[in-house]
Design a protein around this motif. Structure first.
Motif, PDB file in Angstrom:
ATOM      1  N   UNK A 183       0.659  -1.313   0.641  1.00 22.77           N
ATOM      2  CA  UNK A 183      -0.020  -0.212  -0.318  1.00 22.77           C
ATOM      3  C   UNK A 183       0.866   1.164  -0.178  1.00 22.77           C
ATOM      4  N   UNK A 184       0.093   1.941  -0.330  1.00 20.68           N
ATOM      5  CA  UNK A 184       1.394   3.833  -0.958  1.00 20.68           C
ATOM      6  C   UNK A 184       0.830   4.853   0.053  1.00 20.68           C
ATOM      7  N   UNK A 185       0.970   5.868   0.028  1.00 19.98           N
ATOM      8  CA  UNK A 185       0.438   7.000   1.177  1.00 19.98           C
ATOM      9  C   UNK A 185      -1.039   6.959   0.310  1.00 19.98           C
ATOM     10  N   UNK A 186      -1.628   7.260   1.170  1.00 16.34           N
ATOM     11  CA  UNK A 186      -3.321   7.905   0.835  1.00 16.34           C
ATOM     12  C   UNK A 186      -4.075   6.552   0.173  1.00 16.34           C
ATOM     13  N   UNK A 187      -3.623   5.498   0.321  1.00 11.14           N
ATOM     14  CA  UNK A 187      -4.045   4.299  -0.709  1.00 11.14           C
ATOM     15  C   UNK A 187      -5.743   3.998   0.630  1.00 11.14           C
ATOM     16  N   UNK A 188      -6.811   4.085  -0.692  1.00 13.04           N
ATOM     17  CA  UNK A 188      -8.096   2.880   0.178  1.00 13.04           C
ATOM     18  C   UNK A 188      -7.497   1.620   0.040  1.00 13.04           C
ATOM     19  N   UNK A 189      -7.322   1.349   1.189  1.00  9.31           N
ATOM     20  CA  UNK A 189      -7.863  -0.325   1.379  1.00  9.31           C
ATOM     21  C   UNK A 189      -8.551  -0.751   2.155  1.00  9.31           C
ATOM     22  N   UNK A 190      -9.253  -2.303   1.281  1.00  6.49           N
ATOM     23  CA  UNK A 190     -10.505  -3.166   1.974  1.00  6.49           C
ATOM     24  C   UNK A 190     -10.033  -4.296   2.553  1.00  6.49           C
ATOM     25  N   UNK A 191      -9.889  -4.462   4.034  1.00  5.14           N
ATOM     26  CA  UNK A 191      -9.496  -6.234   4.186  1.00  5.14           C
ATOM     27  C   UNK A 191     -10.886  -6.769   4.647  1.00  5.14           C
ATOM     28  N   UNK A 192     -10.848  -7.667   3.896  1.00  2.00           N
ATOM     29  CA  UNK A 192     -12.597  -8.628   3.497  1.00  2.00           C
ATOM     30  C   UNK A 192     -11.868 -10.103   4.443  1.00  2.00           C
ATOM     31  N   UNK A 193     -12.834  -9.778   5.435  1.00  2.00           N
ATOM     32  CA  UNK A 193     -12.406 -10.857   6.650  1.00  2.00           C
ATOM     33  C   UNK A 193     -12.565 -10.682   8.464  1.00  2.00           C
ATOM     34  N   UNK A 194     -12.637 -10.257   9.365  1.00  2.00           N
ATOM     35  CA  UNK A 194     -12.320  -9.747  10.203  1.00  2.00           C
ATOM     36  C   UNK A 194     -11.653 -10.932  11.445  1.00  2.00           C
ATOM     37  N   UNK A 195     -10.827 -12.427  10.890  1.00  3.66           N
ATOM     38  CA  UNK A 195     -10.377 -13.292  11.347  1.00  3.66           C
ATOM     39  C   UNK A 195      -9.086 -12.306  12.064  1.00  3.66           C
ATOM     40  N   UNK A 196      -8.399 -13.409  12.554  1.00  7.57           N
ATOM     41  CA  UNK A 196      -7.273 -13.238  12.702  1.00  7.57           C
ATOM     42  C   UNK A 196      -5.833 -12.684  12.685  1.00  7.57           C
ATOM     43  N   UNK A 197      -5.755 -12.951  11.572  1.00  8.68           N
ATOM     44  CA  UNK A 197      -5.005 -12.678  10.847  1.00  8.68           C
ATOM     45  C   UNK A 197      -5.653 -11.035   9.156  1.00  8.68           C
ATOM     46  N   UNK A 198      -7.141 -10.841   9.608  1.00 11.01           N
ATOM     47  CA  UNK A 198      -7.524  -9.469   8.392  1.00 11.01           C
ATOM     48  C   UNK A 198      -7.754  -8.379   9.844  1.00 11.01           C
ATOM     49  N   UNK A 199      -7.499  -8.757  11.194  1.00 14.12           N
ATOM     50  CA  UNK A 199      -7.594  -7.893  11.415  1.00 14.12           C
ATOM     51  C   UNK A 199      -6.538  -7.154  12.086  1.00 14.12           C
ATOM     52  N   UNK A 200      -5.351  -8.144  11.836  1.00 10.14           N
ATOM     53  CA  UNK A 200      -3.766  -7.701  12.034  1.00 10.14           C
ATOM     54  C   UNK A 200      -3.519  -6.986  11.048  1.00 10.14           C
ATOM     55  N   UNK A 201      -4.333  -7.527   9.413  1.00 12.17           N
ATOM     56  CA  UNK A 201      -3.211  -6.689   8.769  1.00 12.17           C
ATOM     57  C   UNK A 201      -4.282  -5.168   8.405  1.00 12.17           C
ATOM     58  N   UNK A 202      -5.717  -5.495   9.202  1.00 14.44           N
ATOM     59  CA  UNK A 202      -5.944  -4.072   9.127  1.00 14.44           C
ATOM     60  C   UNK A 202      -5.205  -3.258  10.006  1.00 14.44           C
ATOM     61  N   UNK A 203      -4.446  -3.436  11.058  1.00 13.08           N
ATOM     62  CA  UNK A 203      -4.191  -2.779  12.351  1.00 13.08           C
ATOM     63  C   UNK A 203      -3.000  -2.134  11.890  1.00 13.08           C
ATOM     64  N   UNK A 204      -2.056  -3.030  11.390  1.00 18.50           N
ATOM     65  CA  UNK A 204      -0.668  -2.519  10.744  1.00 18.50           C
ATOM     66  C   UNK A 204      -1.525  -2.113   9.162  1.00 18.50           C
ATOM     67  N   UNK A 205      -2.241  -2.058   8.823  1.00 26.75           N
ATOM     68  CA  UNK A 205      -2.359  -1.583   7.365  1.00 26.75           C
ATOM     69  C   UNK A 205      -3.001   0.799   7.600  1.00 26.75           C
ATOM     70  N   UNK A 206      -3.919   0.379   9.061  1.00 18.07           N
ATOM     71  CA  UNK A 206      -3.841   1.613   9.749  1.00 18.07           C
ATOM     72  C   UNK A 206      -2.553   2.581  10.332  1.00 18.07           C
ATOM     73  N   UNK A 207      -2.275   2.492  10.403  1.00 20.69           N
ATOM     74  CA  UNK A 207      -1.058   2.991  10.737  1.00 20.69           C
ATOM     75  C   UNK A 207       0.151   3.447   9.621  1.00 20.69           C
ATOM     76  N   UNK A 208      -0.014   3.230   8.709  1.00 23.50           N
ATOM     77  CA  UNK A 208       0.575   4.271   7.964  1.00 23.50           C
ATOM     78  C   UNK A 208      -0.617   5.390   7.400  1.00 23.50           C
ATOM     79  N   UNK A 209       0.500   6.545   7.548  1.00 24.80           N
ATOM     80  CA  UNK A 209      -0.027   7.447   7.001  1.00 24.80           C
ATOM     81  C   UNK A 209      -1.112   7.862   5.830  1.00 24.80           C
ATOM     82  N   UNK A 210      -2.005   8.382   6.108  1.00 27.45           N
ATOM     83  CA  UNK A 210      -2.650   8.044   4.838  1.00 27.45           C
ATOM     84  C   UNK A 210      -4.072   7.480   4.428  1.00 27.45           C
TER      85      UNK A 210
END
Length: 331
Positions: A148-175
């Motif tokens: 992902x790049x700055x300002x990207x719109x990212x969707x994670x499908x599936x709020x399991x352990x892996x999906x939630x971990x991906x979402x948390x790390x992606x949310x830490x990328x500015x923008x």
């Protein structure tokens, strides 16, 4: 540290899966560590609702049984098998004496492991949270693949352990704007705690720059393709076991020039493979677990003696926790 008498060290308690949703705790002899090895007393293990549930149900396909072997597994698929790979314990003796470490050992009270198979847990990371290292390491690899790049719109499908971990790390990328999509609306507060918006499949936002599928559901993969913007990437993080998965590759799949790619933790993502080792990737994951937001992914804890009930509930689908933690302190 707690000193352990040799009689206590002479055996361990280990969990074996013996049939669909069933298993037993067995007493096993425990050898002394040799040169280049360490003895680790287990504090916590974690059970993933993804891969380990497939193991508990006996659903590992014959074609994947070699690739699915855990590093320190005993027995063979489907049963009986001693499986597991999310373990945190304390080294007893040797150069790492007293250090809390993460390893890929199975569910058992003590393990003798090669010294290079354990990774120290940073001082700021609680031992129970450190069982998530495997999930966060997978999330790191997926994001290296997805890029992902700055300002990207990212969707994670599936709020399991892996999906939630991906979402948390992606949310830490500015923008970066992250939306976590799941059929279970009760996960909305969890998404908020992870810094992501939440949507049900019917309400998910379309036209996304990157869509990461982590639902282990054919319907989730179909949704991921529909949510992706023209010329964007859909990264498949799920492993579907023996189930066939239909793909919607007609309609506008080609006209939108979508890229469908896999991500798998068994190798470092190609974009980093020449510059990062698997050990460095795991050490990074453990550092990232200093973030207390990850605690929302943990369920339990249960004492190790409750493993028969926990395994039955996971196999039946009645345990809805993302990572059920097992307390081995009394073993």
């Amino acid at each position: 540290m707690r000193r352990v008498h040799s009689r206590e060290r002479s055996e361990r308690v280990a969990w074996w899966t013996t049939g669909p949703g069933t298993g037993e705790l067995r007493a096993e002899p425990l050898r002394d560590p040799g040169a280049g090895e360490v003895l680790v007393r287990t504090l916590w293990t974690g059970i993933s609702r993804g891969t380990e549930t497939l193991v508990l149900r006996g659903e590992v396909p014959a074609s994947e049984r070699d690739r699915m072997r855990a590093p320190f597994q005993e027995g063979a698929f489907p049963f009986p098998v001693k499986y597991g790979y999310l373990t945190v314990g304390v080294v007893e003796g040797g150069p790492l004496d007293g250090r809390t470490v993460f390893s890929l050992a199975p569910h058992q009270s003590r393990s003798v492991l090669p010294a290079d198979a354990v990774t120290p847990v940073p001082a700021g990371v609680p031992a129970r949270r450190a069982v998530l290292a495997g999930a966060v390491e997978t999330a790191v690899n997926v994001l290296w693949d997805a890029a992902p790049r700055l300002g990207d719109r990212v969707t994670v499908v599936g709020a399991g352990m892996i999906g939630c971990s991906i979402a948390r790390l992606a949310a830490g990328i500015p923008g970066v704007e992250v939306e976590l999509v799941d059929v279970d609306r009760a996960k909305a507060p969890m998404a908020a705690a992870l810094g992501a918006a939440f949507a049900s499949p019917d309400d998910a936002t379309p036209d996304r720059d990157i869509v990461i599928e982590a639902s282990a559901s054919p319907a989730g993969l179909a949704l991921a393709l529909r949510l992706a913007a023209t010329d964007s990437d859909v990264v498949v993080a799920s492993w579907f076991g023996s189930r066939p998965v239909p793909l919607e590759l007609g309609a506008d799949f080609h006209s939108r020039r979508l890229t469908l790619r896999s991500s798998q933790v068994g190798a470092v993502a190609s974009a980093r493979r020449e510059r990062r080792t698997m050990r460095q990737r795991l050490a990074l994951a453990l550092e990232l677990l200093a973030d207390p937001a990850f605690d929302v992914l943990l369920s339990g804890p249960s004492p190790y003696t409750a493993l028969p009930d926990v395994a039955a509930a996971l196999a039946a689908g009645t345990d809805t926790g993302l990572c059920h933690t097992i307390d081995w302190s009394a073993a």
